[in-house]
Design a protein around this motif. Structure first.
Motif, PDB file in Angstrom:
ATOM      1  N   SER A 175       0.826  -1.208   0.000  1.00  0.00           N
ATOM      2  CA  SER A 175       0.000   0.000   0.000  1.00  0.00           C
ATOM      3  C   SER A 175       0.859   1.256   0.000  1.00  0.00           C
ATOM      4  CB  SER A 175      -0.947  -0.007   1.201  1.00  0.00           C
ATOM      5  OG  SER A 175      -0.228  -0.008   2.424  1.00  0.00           O
ATOM      6  N   ARG A 176       1.976   1.235   0.705  1.00  0.00           N
ATOM      7  CA  ARG A 176       2.867   2.399   0.694  1.00  0.00           C
ATOM      8  C   ARG A 176       3.434   2.625  -0.706  1.00  0.00           C
ATOM      9  NH1 ARG A 176       8.411   2.111   1.046  1.00  0.00           N
ATOM     10  NH2 ARG A 176       9.509   4.072   1.420  1.00  0.00           N
ATOM     11  N   GLY A 177       3.835   1.552  -1.371  1.00  0.00           N
ATOM     12  CA  GLY A 177       4.413   1.698  -2.702  1.00  0.00           C
ATOM     13  C   GLY A 177       3.440   2.290  -3.703  1.00  0.00           C
ATOM     14  N   ILE A 178       2.210   1.776  -3.729  1.00  0.00           N
ATOM     15  CA  ILE A 178       1.237   2.297  -4.680  1.00  0.00           C
ATOM     16  C   ILE A 178       0.770   3.687  -4.275  1.00  0.00           C
ATOM     17  CG2 ILE A 178      -0.815   1.290  -3.589  1.00  0.00           C
ATOM     18  CD1 ILE A 178      -0.073   1.543  -7.364  1.00  0.00           C
ATOM     19  N   ALA A 179       0.703   3.956  -2.960  1.00  0.00           N
ATOM     20  CA  ALA A 179       0.296   5.285  -2.503  1.00  0.00           C
ATOM     21  C   ALA A 179       1.324   6.341  -2.881  1.00  0.00           C
ATOM     22  CB  ALA A 179       0.080   5.277  -0.995  1.00  0.00           C
ATOM     23  N   GLN A 180       2.591   5.987  -2.884  1.00  0.00           N
ATOM     24  CA  GLN A 180       3.620   6.943  -3.289  1.00  0.00           C
ATOM     25  C   GLN A 180       3.457   7.325  -4.755  1.00  0.00           C
ATOM     26  OE1 GLN A 180       7.230   4.861  -2.116  1.00  0.00           O
ATOM     27  NE2 GLN A 180       7.472   6.192  -0.331  1.00  0.00           N
ATOM     28  N   GLN A 181       3.021   6.393  -5.600  1.00  0.00           N
ATOM     29  CA  GLN A 181       2.752   6.721  -6.998  1.00  0.00           C
ATOM     30  C   GLN A 181       1.575   7.684  -7.111  1.00  0.00           C
ATOM     31  OE1 GLN A 181       2.413   3.264  -9.524  1.00  0.00           O
ATOM     32  NE2 GLN A 181       3.982   2.148  -8.389  1.00  0.00           N
ATOM     33  N   VAL A 182       0.534   7.437  -6.331  1.00  0.00           N
ATOM     34  CA  VAL A 182      -0.636   8.313  -6.381  1.00  0.00           C
ATOM     35  C   VAL A 182      -0.302   9.703  -5.859  1.00  0.00           C
ATOM     36  CG1 VAL A 182      -2.998   8.629  -5.523  1.00  0.00           C
ATOM     37  CG2 VAL A 182      -2.204   6.355  -6.181  1.00  0.00           C
ATOM     38  N   MET A 183       0.541   9.765  -4.836  1.00  0.00           N
ATOM     39  CA  MET A 183       0.905  11.067  -4.265  1.00  0.00           C
ATOM     40  C   MET A 183       1.607  11.965  -5.287  1.00  0.00           C
ATOM     41  SD  MET A 183      -0.081  11.407  -1.111  1.00  0.00           S
ATOM     42  CE  MET A 183       0.982  12.741  -0.573  1.00  0.00           C
ATOM     43  N   GLN A 184       2.192  11.409  -6.324  1.00  0.00           N
ATOM     44  CA  GLN A 184       2.888  12.194  -7.327  1.00  0.00           C
ATOM     45  C   GLN A 184       1.961  12.756  -8.394  1.00  0.00           C
ATOM     46  OE1 GLN A 184       5.909   9.599  -8.911  1.00  0.00           O
ATOM     47  NE2 GLN A 184       6.945   9.356  -6.925  1.00  0.00           N
ATOM     48  N   GLN A 185       0.695  12.383  -8.354  1.00  0.00           N
ATOM     49  CA  GLN A 185      -0.247  12.864  -9.347  1.00  0.00           C
ATOM     50  C   GLN A 185      -0.622  14.332  -9.068  1.00  0.00           C
ATOM     51  OE1 GLN A 185      -0.839  10.900 -11.923  1.00  0.00           O
ATOM     52  NE2 GLN A 185       0.465   9.382 -10.893  1.00  0.00           N
ATOM     53  N   GLU A 186      -0.902  15.067 -10.155  1.00  0.00           N
ATOM     54  CA  GLU A 186      -1.166  16.496 -10.033  1.00  0.00           C
ATOM     55  C   GLU A 186      -2.456  16.787  -9.278  1.00  0.00           C
ATOM     56  OE1 GLU A 186      -1.066  18.149 -13.894  1.00  0.00           O
ATOM     57  OE2 GLU A 186       1.088  17.812 -14.194  1.00  0.00           O
ATOM     58  N   TYR A 187      -3.414  15.883  -9.369  1.00  0.00           N
ATOM     59  CA  TYR A 187      -4.691  16.183  -8.721  1.00  0.00           C
ATOM     60  C   TYR A 187      -4.574  16.186  -7.196  1.00  0.00           C
ATOM     61  CZ  TYR A 187      -5.602  11.345  -7.353  1.00  0.00           C
ATOM     62  OH  TYR A 187      -5.534  10.107  -6.776  1.00  0.00           O
ATOM     63  N   MET A 188      -3.553  15.499  -6.639  1.00  0.00           N
ATOM     64  CA  MET A 188      -3.336  15.578  -5.204  1.00  0.00           C
ATOM     65  C   MET A 188      -2.917  16.994  -4.811  1.00  0.00           C
ATOM     66  SD  MET A 188      -4.005  12.616  -3.791  1.00  0.00           S
ATOM     67  CE  MET A 188      -3.202  12.753  -2.200  1.00  0.00           C
ATOM     68  N   GLU A 189      -2.038  17.589  -5.589  1.00  0.00           N
ATOM     69  CA  GLU A 189      -1.651  18.979  -5.327  1.00  0.00           C
ATOM     70  C   GLU A 189      -2.826  19.910  -5.534  1.00  0.00           C
ATOM     71  OE1 GLU A 189       1.119  19.965  -4.068  1.00  0.00           O
ATOM     72  OE2 GLU A 189       2.032  17.974  -4.052  1.00  0.00           O
ATOM     73  N   ALA A 190      -3.631  19.619  -6.555  1.00  0.00           N
ATOM     74  CA  ALA A 190      -4.808  20.458  -6.791  1.00  0.00           C
ATOM     75  C   ALA A 190      -5.779  20.375  -5.617  1.00  0.00           C
ATOM     76  CB  ALA A 190      -5.499  20.031  -8.080  1.00  0.00           C
ATOM     77  N   GLY A 191      -5.914  19.178  -5.037  1.00  0.00           N
ATOM     78  CA  GLY A 191      -6.792  19.042  -3.884  1.00  0.00           C
ATOM     79  C   GLY A 191      -6.300  19.842  -2.690  1.00  0.00           C
ATOM     80  N   ARG A 192      -4.998  19.811  -2.458  1.00  0.00           N
ATOM     81  CA  ARG A 192      -4.437  20.623  -1.371  1.00  0.00           C
ATOM     82  C   ARG A 192      -4.667  22.110  -1.629  1.00  0.00           C
ATOM     83  NH1 ARG A 192       0.062  16.978  -1.780  1.00  0.00           N
ATOM     84  NH2 ARG A 192       0.162  15.540  -0.016  1.00  0.00           N
ATOM     85  N   ALA A 193      -4.435  22.540  -2.882  1.00  0.00           N
ATOM     86  CA  ALA A 193      -4.613  23.955  -3.211  1.00  0.00           C
ATOM     87  C   ALA A 193      -6.063  24.388  -3.055  1.00  0.00           C
ATOM     88  CB  ALA A 193      -4.134  24.213  -4.640  1.00  0.00           C
ATOM     89  N   ALA A 194      -7.005  23.458  -3.280  1.00  0.00           N
ATOM     90  CA  ALA A 194      -8.424  23.781  -3.129  1.00  0.00           C
ATOM     91  C   ALA A 194      -8.875  23.785  -1.679  1.00  0.00           C
ATOM     92  CB  ALA A 194      -9.263  22.793  -3.933  1.00  0.00           C
ATOM     93  N   GLY A 195      -7.977  23.427  -0.774  1.00  0.00           N
ATOM     94  CA  GLY A 195      -8.311  23.452   0.643  1.00  0.00           C
ATOM     95  C   GLY A 195      -8.928  22.184   1.179  1.00  0.00           C
ATOM     96  N   SER A 196      -8.792  21.071   0.433  1.00  0.00           N
ATOM     97  CA  SER A 196      -9.345  19.808   0.927  1.00  0.00           C
ATOM     98  C   SER A 196      -8.608  19.373   2.189  1.00  0.00           C
ATOM     99  CB  SER A 196      -9.222  18.719  -0.139  1.00  0.00           C
ATOM    100  OG  SER A 196      -9.948  19.060  -1.302  1.00  0.00           O
ATOM    101  N   SER A 197      -9.349  18.792   3.120  1.00  0.00           N
ATOM    102  CA  SER A 197      -8.744  18.335   4.368  1.00  0.00           C
ATOM    103  C   SER A 197      -7.905  17.094   4.134  1.00  0.00           C
ATOM    104  CB  SER A 197      -9.832  18.041   5.399  1.00  0.00           C
ATOM    105  OG  SER A 197     -10.633  16.948   4.972  1.00  0.00           O
ATOM    106  N   ASP A 198      -7.042  16.782   5.108  1.00  0.00           N
ATOM    107  CA  ASP A 198      -6.224  15.574   5.005  1.00  0.00           C
ATOM    108  C   ASP A 198      -7.091  14.328   4.917  1.00  0.00           C
ATOM    109  OD1 ASP A 198      -3.986  17.111   5.085  1.00  0.00           O
ATOM    110  OD2 ASP A 198      -3.429  16.632   7.151  1.00  0.00           O
ATOM    111  N   LEU A 199      -8.193  14.314   5.672  1.00  0.00           N
ATOM    112  CA  LEU A 199      -9.069  13.150   5.658  1.00  0.00           C
ATOM    113  C   LEU A 199      -9.686  12.957   4.276  1.00  0.00           C
ATOM    114  CD1 LEU A 199     -10.386  10.856   7.230  1.00  0.00           C
ATOM    115  CD2 LEU A 199     -12.219  12.434   7.882  1.00  0.00           C
TER     116      LEU A 199
END
Length: 295
Positions: A175-199
């Motif tokens: 799960s850590r390995g695949i999650a690290q791949q997902v964390m590199q996707q642009e939409y994760m940064e977009a979610g942070r910029a939009a103010g989405s919570s960690d949860l």
């Protein structure tokens, strides 16, 4: 987002699930494994209602009666060393063995997947979590069973704890390995910029896109958990007599291999078929849900 769709399709899309199911059932081996597992899981669930007799009722007149024996023509697969119906014993043994495997993978795999996702999302937690996982991986699974049996005694409770612990590290690393791949996707940064919570980011974006790979390895882990649970029960660390469990049944029957080989070989054959079916189904799920393997 389009890049994510190539590597990790949205598993919540019904079209994705439908396509995956079609691919699985187009594979004859995977379809046979899925139908076999469905049949034995249903049989284990309804075992109290379909078992031909009481699995714990002794009848010494039928002791070690072979398959097709004249004195036990009503018993389809003969009787064990106590004269108990082997069909009923196998049904209830499946119930115990599958229950152990599913409990271990659901609880242990769920803990491992959560740890892996947290390690990938919170970088400050990665080192302590993964070092703990490395410690767990350094011990052979059998040692966990021996250690837990020494602490809390033999029985199904200790066996479940041992199986849960051994399921954590493998799923955590995956799960850590695949999650690290997902964390590199642009939409994760977009979610942070939009103010989405960690949860929200963890649940709706990270976990939702990691679950296909995690599910594949949890399916494969089911076979390993069942095999390990049967091995520990064979060593006397799991279910205790007269509880029907496939590993302990195989251990009890080994004393009579020359006189009545069916007492031990039938439980072993069931374990073999169940583990094989879970492995075949896990491979088919991997092929169906991982687009890179289909290309």
């Amino acid at each position: 987002m389009s890049e994510l769709a190539v590597e990790l399709p949205d598993s919540s899309d019904p079209r994705v699930r439908s396509t995956a199911l079609k691919r699985i059932f187009k594979d004859p081996a995977a379809a046979a494994a899925a139908l076999f597992l469905f049949a034995i899981i249903v049989a284990a669930i309804i075992a109290p209602w379909i078992a031909p007799s009481d699995p714990y009722a002794n009848n010494l007149r039928l002791r070690l009666c072979p398959i097709g024996g004249a004195r036990c023509s009503s018993l389809l697969l003969g009787a064990d060393q106590q004269g108990r119906d082997m069909v009923s014993r196998l049904l209830f043994g499946l119930r115990s063995t599958l229950g152990l495997g599913f409990t271990a993978v659901i609880v242990g795999g769920g803990i491992g997947a959560t740890l892996g996702l947290l390690a990938a999302y919170y970088r400050r937690l990665e080192t302590p979590i993964m070092r703990l996982v490395d410690v767990l991986l350094s011990f052979p699974p059998i040692l966990f069973g021996l250690a837990i049996a020494a602490v809390i005694g033999t029985g199904l409770g200790g066996l479940v704890i041992a199986l849960c612990i051994t399921s954590i590290p493998t799923i955590a690393r995956i799960s850590r390995g695949i999650a690290q791949q997902v964390m590199q996707q642009e939409y994760m940064e977009a979610g942070r910029a939009a103010g989405s919570s960690d949860l929200t980011l963890l649940w709706r974006y990270l976990a939702a896109n990691c679950w296909p790979v995690i599910m594949i390895y949890m399916t494969l882990q089911l076979g390993q958990a069942i095999l390990l649970g049967a091995a520990l029960s064979f060593l006397g660390l799991g279910a205790q007599p007269p509880v029907a469990e496939l590993g302990s049944m195989a251990a009890d029957g080994r004393k009579f291999l020359t006189l009545a080989p069916h007492v031990s070989t039938l439980p072993c054959a069931v374990i073999f078929l169940v583990v094989l079916a879970f492995n075949v189904l896990g491979d088919a799920l991997r092929d169906a849900l991982d687009p890179q393997l289909r290309q």
